[in-house]
Design a protein around this motif. Sequence first.
Motif, mmCIF file in Angstrom:
data_model
loop_
_atom_site.group_PDB
_atom_site.id
_atom_site.type_symbol
_atom_site.label_atom_id
_atom_site.label_comp_id
_atom_site.label_asym_id
_atom_site.label_seq_id
_atom_site.Cartn_x
_atom_site.Cartn_y
_atom_site.Cartn_z
ATOM 1 N N GLU A 87 18.698 40.606 24.773
ATOM 2 C CA GLU A 87 19.328 40.176 26.022
ATOM 3 C C GLU A 87 20.144 41.305 26.636
ATOM 4 O OE1 GLU A 87 21.554 36.742 24.820
ATOM 5 O OE2 GLU A 87 19.768 35.445 24.795
ATOM 6 N N ASP A 88 20.879 42.057 25.803
ATOM 7 C CA ASP A 88 21.651 43.195 26.296
ATOM 8 C C ASP A 88 20.726 44.280 26.844
ATOM 9 O OD1 ASP A 88 23.993 41.932 25.597
ATOM 10 O OD2 ASP A 88 24.286 43.078 23.745
ATOM 11 N N ALA A 89 19.610 44.522 26.159
ATOM 12 C CA ALA A 89 18.659 45.536 26.623
ATOM 13 C C ALA A 89 18.084 45.146 27.975
ATOM 14 C CB ALA A 89 17.541 45.714 25.592
ATOM 15 N N VAL A 90 17.719 43.901 28.132
ATOM 16 C CA VAL A 90 17.178 43.426 29.414
ATOM 17 C C VAL A 90 18.220 43.584 30.509
ATOM 18 C CG1 VAL A 90 16.417 41.362 30.658
ATOM 19 C CG2 VAL A 90 15.475 41.865 28.404
ATOM 20 N N TRP A 137 18.965 51.091 34.272
ATOM 21 C CA TRP A 137 18.737 52.047 33.195
ATOM 22 C C TRP A 137 17.239 52.211 32.988
ATOM 23 C CZ3 TRP A 137 22.408 52.431 28.519
ATOM 24 C CH2 TRP A 137 23.729 52.280 28.916
ATOM 25 N N SER A 138 16.824 53.391 32.547
ATOM 26 C CA SER A 138 15.418 53.607 32.214
ATOM 27 C C SER A 138 15.123 53.026 30.832
ATOM 28 C CB SER A 138 15.087 55.103 32.215
ATOM 29 O OG SER A 138 15.702 55.741 31.109
ATOM 30 N N ILE A 139 13.846 52.833 30.550
ATOM 31 C CA ILE A 139 13.465 52.324 29.232
ATOM 32 C C ILE A 139 13.951 53.282 28.150
ATOM 33 C CG2 ILE A 139 11.527 51.763 27.707
ATOM 34 C CD1 ILE A 139 9.963 50.930 30.227
ATOM 35 N N LEU A 143 9.574 44.433 33.370
ATOM 36 C CA LEU A 143 9.215 45.839 33.591
ATOM 37 C C LEU A 143 9.039 46.145 35.075
ATOM 38 C CD1 LEU A 143 6.671 46.611 30.746
ATOM 39 C CD2 LEU A 143 9.049 47.306 30.926
ATOM 40 N N ARG A 144 9.624 47.274 35.485
ATOM 41 C CA ARG A 144 9.465 47.753 36.860
ATOM 42 C C ARG A 144 8.179 48.559 36.940
ATOM 43 N NH1 ARG A 144 15.158 48.989 35.869
ATOM 44 N NH2 ARG A 144 14.589 51.096 35.283
ATOM 45 N N SER A 145 7.651 48.721 38.157
ATOM 46 C CA SER A 145 6.472 49.570 38.318
ATOM 47 C C SER A 145 6.910 51.020 38.144
ATOM 48 C CB SER A 145 5.845 49.374 39.694
ATOM 49 O OG SER A 145 6.731 49.840 40.697
ATOM 50 N N ARG A 146 5.991 51.847 37.703
ATOM 51 C CA ARG A 146 6.327 53.257 37.425
ATOM 52 C C ARG A 146 6.324 54.101 38.688
ATOM 53 N NH1 ARG A 146 3.313 54.840 31.815
ATOM 54 N NH2 ARG A 146 4.147 53.109 30.605
ATOM 55 N N ARG A 192 7.945 47.172 24.687
ATOM 56 C CA ARG A 192 7.370 45.876 24.294
ATOM 57 C C ARG A 192 8.398 44.756 24.409
ATOM 58 N NH1 ARG A 192 4.819 49.363 20.762
ATOM 59 N NH2 ARG A 192 6.359 49.045 19.112
ATOM 60 N N ILE A 193 9.646 45.041 24.024
ATOM 61 C CA ILE A 193 10.711 44.038 24.139
ATOM 62 C C ILE A 193 10.894 43.647 25.602
ATOM 63 C CG2 ILE A 193 13.218 43.685 23.963
ATOM 64 C CD1 ILE A 193 13.084 45.411 21.372
ATOM 65 N N LEU A 194 11.002 44.643 26.465
ATOM 66 C CA LEU A 194 11.223 44.367 27.885
ATOM 67 C C LEU A 194 10.021 43.667 28.509
ATOM 68 C CD1 LEU A 194 12.986 47.717 28.831
ATOM 69 C CD2 LEU A 194 14.066 45.468 28.523
ATOM 70 N N ALA A 195 8.821 44.063 28.107
ATOM 71 C CA ALA A 195 7.613 43.417 28.620
ATOM 72 C C ALA A 195 7.555 41.961 28.177
ATOM 73 C CB ALA A 195 6.371 44.167 28.160
ATOM 74 N N ARG A 196 7.966 41.696 26.959
ATOM 75 C CA ARG A 196 7.962 40.329 26.448
ATOM 76 C C ARG A 196 8.899 39.450 27.275
ATOM 77 N NH1 ARG A 196 8.401 41.482 21.261
ATOM 78 N NH2 ARG A 196 10.654 41.421 21.199
ATOM 79 N N HIS A 197 9.951 40.043 27.821
ATOM 80 C CA HIS A 197 10.890 39.295 28.655
ATOM 81 C C HIS A 197 10.484 39.337 30.132
ATOM 82 C CE1 HIS A 197 13.891 38.294 25.611
ATOM 83 N NE2 HIS A 197 13.559 39.440 25.043
ATOM 84 N N GLY A 198 9.394 40.051 30.428
ATOM 85 C CA GLY A 198 8.829 40.048 31.778
ATOM 86 C C GLY A 198 9.648 40.759 32.827
#
Length: 94
Positions: free
Chosen positions: A54-57, A64-66, A90-93, A82-88
């Motif tokens: 939750e803190d990372a998200v 912040w960048s990945i 992720l920003r576009s690159r 993977r953690i951030l993707a699992r929480h849906g």
Amino acid sequence: MFGVSVATLATWARDGAVPYVPTLGGHRRYRRADIRALLEKRNTADPARTEMEEDAVRLYEQGWSIRQVAERFECGYGAMRRILARHGVLRSRG
């Protein structure tokens, strides 16, 4: 059957996370009960890990960048992605 790829299952077997029986042809056979036990164990929420995710998200959503988030939590870039993707989130690159 369990919502994971064959490659994931093979990785778990190689890592010793799930027992298997090798066949004479070099394949692996898994007991259904062993796979279910592993999935139940993995789905049991660890409060510390949940809080970290939750803190990372939150940090990632603040801009912040990945890589920065991964360094903050002393984890690899791929694992954090993977953690951030699992929480849906992720920003576009681009």
